[in-house]
Design a protein around this motif. Sequence first.
Motif, PDB file in Angstrom:
ATOM      1  N   THR A  72       0.835  -1.357  -0.021  1.00 45.70           N
ATOM      2  CA  THR A  72       0.127   0.022  -0.064  1.00 45.70           C
ATOM      3  C   THR A  72       0.872   1.145   0.115  1.00 45.70           C
ATOM      4  OG1 THR A  72      -1.637  -1.109   1.311  1.00 45.70           O
ATOM      5  CG2 THR A  72      -2.075   1.050   1.307  1.00 45.70           C
ATOM      6  N   VAL A  73       0.801   1.898  -1.223  1.00 40.14           N
ATOM      7  CA  VAL A  73       1.809   2.898  -1.402  1.00 40.14           C
ATOM      8  C   VAL A  73       1.077   4.127  -1.892  1.00 40.14           C
ATOM      9  CG1 VAL A  73       4.002   1.670  -1.559  1.00 40.14           C
ATOM     10  CG2 VAL A  73       2.521   2.308  -3.556  1.00 40.14           C
ATOM     11  N   SER A  74       1.695   5.434  -1.705  1.00 39.65           N
ATOM     12  CA  SER A  74       1.068   6.702  -2.376  1.00 39.65           C
ATOM     13  C   SER A  74       1.058   6.530  -3.923  1.00 39.65           C
ATOM     14  CB  SER A  74       1.445   7.696  -2.034  1.00 39.65           C
ATOM     15  OG  SER A  74       2.823   8.168  -2.208  1.00 39.65           O
ATOM     16  N   ALA A  75       0.231   7.381  -4.748  1.00 42.73           N
ATOM     17  CA  ALA A  75       0.711   7.435  -6.142  1.00 42.73           C
ATOM     18  C   ALA A  75       1.956   7.872  -6.574  1.00 42.73           C
ATOM     19  CB  ALA A  75      -0.382   8.250  -6.783  1.00 42.73           C
ATOM     20  N   ARG A  76       2.701   8.636  -5.871  1.00 42.66           N
ATOM     21  CA  ARG A  76       3.947   9.113  -6.206  1.00 42.66           C
ATOM     22  C   ARG A  76       4.826   8.187  -5.944  1.00 42.66           C
ATOM     23  NH1 ARG A  76       7.033  14.520  -3.984  1.00 42.66           N
ATOM     24  NH2 ARG A  76       8.872  14.116  -5.162  1.00 42.66           N
ATOM     25  N   VAL A  77       4.813   7.413  -4.895  1.00 43.50           N
ATOM     26  CA  VAL A  77       5.621   6.234  -4.585  1.00 43.50           C
ATOM     27  C   VAL A  77       5.513   5.045  -5.688  1.00 43.50           C
ATOM     28  CG1 VAL A  77       6.397   4.314  -2.971  1.00 43.50           C
ATOM     29  CG2 VAL A  77       6.082   6.749  -2.139  1.00 43.50           C
ATOM     30  N   ARG A  78       4.220   4.821  -6.050  1.00 41.52           N
ATOM     31  CA  ARG A  78       4.258   3.890  -7.033  1.00 41.52           C
ATOM     32  C   ARG A  78       4.656   4.116  -8.511  1.00 41.52           C
ATOM     33  NH1 ARG A  78      -1.948   4.804  -8.288  1.00 41.52           N
ATOM     34  NH2 ARG A  78      -0.701   6.326  -9.760  1.00 41.52           N
ATOM     35  N   ASP A  79       4.529   5.493  -8.639  1.00 38.94           N
ATOM     36  CA  ASP A  79       5.039   5.974 -10.124  1.00 38.94           C
ATOM     37  C   ASP A  79       6.688   5.811 -10.035  1.00 38.94           C
ATOM     38  OD1 ASP A  79       2.596   6.396 -11.033  1.00 38.94           O
ATOM     39  OD2 ASP A  79       2.481   8.640 -10.579  1.00 38.94           O
ATOM     40  N   GLU A  80       7.247   6.190  -8.946  1.00 46.58           N
ATOM     41  CA  GLU A  80       8.573   6.093  -8.794  1.00 46.58           C
ATOM     42  C   GLU A  80       9.096   4.956  -8.916  1.00 46.58           C
ATOM     43  OE1 GLU A  80      10.898   8.555  -8.607  1.00 46.58           O
ATOM     44  OE2 GLU A  80       9.251  10.053  -9.056  1.00 46.58           O
ATOM     45  N   LEU A  81       8.466   3.738  -8.158  1.00 44.07           N
ATOM     46  CA  LEU A  81       8.745   2.177  -8.034  1.00 44.07           C
ATOM     47  C   LEU A  81       8.690   1.898  -9.601  1.00 44.07           C
ATOM     48  CD1 LEU A  81       7.169   0.864  -4.921  1.00 44.07           C
ATOM     49  CD2 LEU A  81       9.604   1.258  -5.380  1.00 44.07           C
ATOM     50  N   TRP A  82       7.585   2.277 -10.335  1.00 47.72           N
ATOM     51  CA  TRP A  82       7.440   1.878 -11.682  1.00 47.72           C
ATOM     52  C   TRP A  82       8.556   2.218 -12.681  1.00 47.72           C
ATOM     53  CZ3 TRP A  82       5.914  -1.984 -14.027  1.00 47.72           C
ATOM     54  CH2 TRP A  82       5.585  -2.091 -15.557  1.00 47.72           C
ATOM     55  N   ASP A  83       8.865   3.667 -12.370  1.00 49.97           N
ATOM     56  CA  ASP A  83       9.860   4.078 -13.287  1.00 49.97           C
ATOM     57  C   ASP A  83      11.079   3.386 -12.988  1.00 49.97           C
ATOM     58  OD1 ASP A  83       8.164   5.956 -14.366  1.00 49.97           O
ATOM     59  OD2 ASP A  83       8.690   7.697 -12.966  1.00 49.97           O
ATOM     60  N   ALA A  84      11.395   2.982 -12.007  1.00 51.54           N
ATOM     61  CA  ALA A  84      12.625   2.490 -11.395  1.00 51.54           C
ATOM     62  C   ALA A  84      12.610   0.981 -11.984  1.00 51.54           C
ATOM     63  CB  ALA A  84      13.018   2.136 -10.006  1.00 51.54           C
ATOM     64  N   ALA A  85      11.522   0.214 -12.004  1.00 54.33           N
ATOM     65  CA  ALA A  85      11.489  -1.128 -12.596  1.00 54.33           C
ATOM     66  C   ALA A  85      11.325  -0.864 -14.072  1.00 54.33           C
ATOM     67  CB  ALA A  85      10.069  -1.838 -12.008  1.00 54.33           C
ATOM     68  N   ALA A  86      10.755  -0.249 -14.777  1.00 57.62           N
ATOM     69  CA  ALA A  86      10.803  -0.014 -16.315  1.00 57.62           C
ATOM     70  C   ALA A  86      12.093   0.418 -16.627  1.00 57.62           C
ATOM     71  CB  ALA A  86       9.513   1.176 -16.583  1.00 57.62           C
ATOM     72  N   GLN A  87      13.061   0.832 -15.979  1.00 62.19           N
ATOM     73  CA  GLN A  87      14.357   1.295 -16.593  1.00 62.19           C
ATOM     74  C   GLN A  87      15.356   0.243 -16.428  1.00 62.19           C
ATOM     75  OE1 GLN A  87      15.608   4.677 -14.446  1.00 62.19           O
ATOM     76  NE2 GLN A  87      13.954   6.049 -15.133  1.00 62.19           N
ATOM     77  N   VAL A  88      15.111  -0.505 -15.462  1.00 60.37           N
ATOM     78  CA  VAL A  88      16.226  -1.789 -15.246  1.00 60.37           C
ATOM     79  C   VAL A  88      15.545  -3.222 -15.726  1.00 60.37           C
ATOM     80  CG1 VAL A  88      17.391  -0.398 -13.513  1.00 60.37           C
ATOM     81  CG2 VAL A  88      15.875  -1.973 -12.885  1.00 60.37           C
ATOM     82  N   VAL A  89      14.659  -3.324 -16.402  1.00 65.83           N
ATOM     83  CA  VAL A  89      13.997  -4.730 -16.344  1.00 65.83           C
ATOM     84  C   VAL A  89      14.724  -5.385 -17.587  1.00 65.83           C
ATOM     85  CG1 VAL A  89      12.343  -3.908 -18.454  1.00 65.83           C
ATOM     86  CG2 VAL A  89      11.454  -5.707 -16.721  1.00 65.83           C
ATOM     87  N   GLY A  90      15.308  -4.863 -18.264  1.00 68.88           N
ATOM     88  CA  GLY A  90      16.129  -5.398 -19.360  1.00 68.88           C
ATOM     89  C   GLY A  90      15.622  -6.629 -19.864  1.00 68.88           C
ATOM     90  N   ASP A  91      15.995  -7.834 -19.978  1.00 70.66           N
ATOM     91  CA  ASP A  91      15.471  -8.801 -20.751  1.00 70.66           C
ATOM     92  C   ASP A  91      14.341  -9.732 -20.118  1.00 70.66           C
ATOM     93  OD1 ASP A  91      17.146  -9.036 -22.977  1.00 70.66           O
ATOM     94  OD2 ASP A  91      18.505 -10.193 -21.850  1.00 70.66           O
ATOM     95  N   GLY A  92      14.031  -9.097 -18.594  1.00 70.47           N
ATOM     96  CA  GLY A  92      12.840  -9.407 -18.018  1.00 70.47           C
ATOM     97  C   GLY A  92      11.679  -8.853 -18.356  1.00 70.47           C
ATOM     98  N   ALA A  93      10.486  -8.904 -17.495  1.00 71.18           N
ATOM     99  CA  ALA A  93       8.979  -8.408 -17.572  1.00 71.18           C
ATOM    100  C   ALA A  93       8.687  -7.741 -16.245  1.00 71.18           C
ATOM    101  CB  ALA A  93       8.248  -9.310 -18.387  1.00 71.18           C
ATOM    102  N   ALA A  94       7.852  -6.961 -16.289  1.00 69.54           N
ATOM    103  CA  ALA A  94       7.106  -6.450 -15.173  1.00 69.54           C
ATOM    104  C   ALA A  94       5.770  -5.820 -15.574  1.00 69.54           C
ATOM    105  CB  ALA A  94       7.889  -5.303 -14.481  1.00 69.54           C
ATOM    106  N   VAL A  95       4.759  -6.161 -14.590  1.00 68.21           N
ATOM    107  CA  VAL A  95       3.492  -5.728 -14.568  1.00 68.21           C
ATOM    108  C   VAL A  95       3.064  -5.257 -13.401  1.00 68.21           C
ATOM    109  CG1 VAL A  95       1.048  -6.390 -15.013  1.00 68.21           C
ATOM    110  CG2 VAL A  95       2.955  -7.631 -16.194  1.00 68.21           C
ATOM    111  N   LEU A  96       2.489  -3.895 -13.367  1.00 65.34           N
ATOM    112  CA  LEU A  96       1.841  -3.341 -12.478  1.00 65.34           C
ATOM    113  C   LEU A  96       0.461  -3.064 -12.460  1.00 65.34           C
ATOM    114  CD1 LEU A  96       2.344  -1.377  -9.937  1.00 65.34           C
ATOM    115  CD2 LEU A  96       2.591   0.578 -11.396  1.00 65.34           C
ATOM    116  N   ILE A  97      -0.068  -3.305 -11.236  1.00 62.54           N
ATOM    117  CA  ILE A  97      -1.540  -3.307 -11.258  1.00 62.54           C
ATOM    118  C   ILE A  97      -1.875  -2.430 -10.152  1.00 62.54           C
ATOM    119  CG2 ILE A  97      -3.704  -4.536 -11.019  1.00 62.54           C
ATOM    120  CD1 ILE A  97      -1.935  -7.016 -11.978  1.00 62.54           C
ATOM    121  N   HIS A  98      -2.825  -1.487 -10.349  1.00 62.03           N
ATOM    122  CA  HIS A  98      -3.107  -0.273  -9.225  1.00 62.03           C
ATOM    123  C   HIS A  98      -4.611  -0.059  -9.563  1.00 62.03           C
ATOM    124  CE1 HIS A  98      -2.577   3.012 -11.888  1.00 62.03           C
ATOM    125  NE2 HIS A  98      -1.586   2.594 -12.632  1.00 62.03           N
TER     126      HIS A  98
END
Length: 124
Positions: free
Chosen positions: A35-61
């Motif tokens: 449970t996080v704020s919208a700002r923290v959620r967006d920062e976490l997503w930005d970090a994940a999207a930048q380093v995902v590389g050959d992997g994958a990530a899905v965010l549901i909110h």
Amino acid sequence: MASMVVLATTAVPDHLRGALSRWTIEVTPGIFVGTVSARVRDELWDAAAQVVGDGAAVLIHPAANEQGFSLRTAGTRRRTPMDFDGLTLVRFAAQPRPISDAKHDKAEADTTTTQSAKERQSRR
């Protein structure tokens, strides 16, 4: 206002998993819930999207739409979210077959036909 998020990852670097676990709980390998704020959620997503590389990530909110949630994806995935009249549906793409396999299958079929023809001729 804080809201619940789910972030699913596949084949991502360990440092990303560590960063996500500071704000969320890894309930099973690669699935982070918190449970996080919208700002923290967006920062976490930005970090994940930048380093995902050959992997994958899905965010549901949560979101103010008909379904009540929104999803974001990063990385190469066979499942692609698509908007269909305001609803997010997931399109599942077929796994591409290597060209060499298709040629091998054709050659195998030709060989099988040739062998059966030889068998018929030997019976005569």
